[in-house]
Design a protein around this motif. Structure first.
Motif: not given
Length: 150
Positions: A19, A22-23, A27, A128
């Motif tokens: 998590f 990825k984020y 991010g 991305e």
């Protein structure tokens, strides 16, 4: 019971890591993780290495507060997180990225599958379209590549 806390925490760190990778890393904090993908850093250290310090803070706090009156569950939560961090360092930094040139010629299907999945993750140099955000548990297709021949 304390061993169980350490073990469950270690295993639970995998979805937490997925998590965050990825984020958060791909991010909000891409600015720190970017040089790990595009190799734009100079020298041996990357901005990405700051995550080592960022991620150690919860474990340090758990060790501290969990040891104020003997060793309570928080200490063992911190130990599980720390052991996961150590495993991450050895597998990711030493084995996969060869920051220390050892474990190059492994024949372990498990380690080869992890290395292949990580290579797939790094084929994307932008934040991305990433894939394979896990660490110890990666998509089964990578394991199938190596376990069918063993």
């Amino acid at each position: 019971m304390n061993f169980l806390i350490v073990l469950v925490t270690f295993v639970f760190m995998e979805p937490v890591t997925w998590f965050i990778h990825k984020y958060v890393m791909h991010g909000l904090l891409w600015s720190l993780h970017k040089d790990h993908h595009d190799h734009s850093h100079e020298g041996k250290l990357e901005k990405n290495d700051y995550f080592f310090f960022i991620f150690s803070i919860p474990a340090i706090l758990l060790f501290y507060f969990g040891s104020l009156n003997g060793l309570d569950y928080r200490f063992y939560l911190g130990l599980g997180i720390t052991l996961y961090g150590i495993a991450y360092f050895f597998v990711h930094d030493i084995f996969i990225h060869q920051r220390i040139k050892i474990f190059r010629a492994t024949q372990s299907p498990y380690l080869l599958a992890i290395r292949r999945a990580h290579k797939q993750h790094h084929k994307h140099v932008q934040k991305e379209e990433g894939e394979c955000f896990g660490f110890l548990f990666v998509p089964i297709k990578y394991f199938k590549l190596y376990f069918k021949n063993s």
